[in-house]
Design an enzyme around this catalytic site. Structure first.
Site, PDB file in Angstrom:
ATOM      1  CE1 TYR A  24      -3.727  -2.386   0.205  1.00 62.56           C
ATOM      2  CE2 TYR A  24      -2.564  -3.326   2.081  1.00 62.56           C
ATOM      3  CZ  TYR A  24      -3.561  -3.405   1.131  1.00 62.56           C
ATOM      4  OH  TYR A  24      -4.387  -4.495   1.095  1.00 62.56           O
ATOM      5  CG  HIS A 100      -9.529  -1.730  -5.284  1.00 64.50           C
ATOM      6  ND1 HIS A 100     -10.060  -2.018  -4.054  1.00 64.50           N
ATOM      7  CD2 HIS A 100     -10.524  -1.916  -6.187  1.00 64.50           C
ATOM      8  CE1 HIS A 100     -11.316  -2.380  -4.207  1.00 64.50           C
ATOM      9  NE2 HIS A 100     -11.624  -2.322  -5.494  1.00 64.50           N
ATOM     10  CB  SER A 102      -2.779  -3.305  -4.194  1.00 63.07           C
ATOM     11  OG  SER A 102      -3.988  -3.934  -3.830  1.00 63.07           O
TER      12      SER A 102
END
Length: 146
Positions: A24, A100, A102
């Protein structure tokens, strides 16, 4: 005319910068909020994070009832499990960008099937924290084109 864009964040995103930085990154949620506000230009950002599914659903209801111009949502782990979240998003009449940090499709199989994608106008995954600013700019462009 200023529009309101809701940027909603799900569970554990308050731990950004500390949690699994190899996945992240080291950017904090406060830094992401600043990026979103800058990307919003004249538009207003409502930026929120919760670790509770019901709270996220309530915020989607608020965005729906309050006439929000659009939603950028990173539902985190709720992406893959939450029917209540999906149902709330189905009621939102404006663009939704699922986000998102990732690339969920390069991760373990449990992360490959998003319930939210079935109602999202667009999906952004794998751009790291900068994906948030990209999402806000993209949403603004969608709204300008409408």
């Amino acid at each position: 005319m200023s529009r309101t864009i809701h940027v909603l964040n799900g569970p554990n995103l308050n731990r950004l910068g500390k949690r699994e930085p190899e996945i992240y990154g080291r950017t904090t949620l406060a830094e992401i909020e600043a990026m979103c506000r800058e990307a919003a230009g004249e538009d207003t950002i409502v930026f929120r994070q919760t670790n509770y599914e019901g709270q996220l659903v309530e915020w989607i209801h608020e965005a729906t009832d309050g006439g929000a111009a659009g939603i950028v949502i990173n539902p985190a782990g709720l992406t893959f499990t939450s029917i209540p979240l999906l149902d709330a998003l189905k009621m939102f009449p404006a663009p939704i960008i699922e986000l998102h940090i990732s690339n969920i499709h390069k991760r373990e199989p449990i992360y490959h099937r998003s319930l939210v994608s079935s109602v999202a106008t667009a999906v952004i995954a794998g751009l790291g924290a900068r994906g948030y600013a990209t999402a806000v700019r993209s949403l603004r462009e969608m709204l300008d084109a409408a």
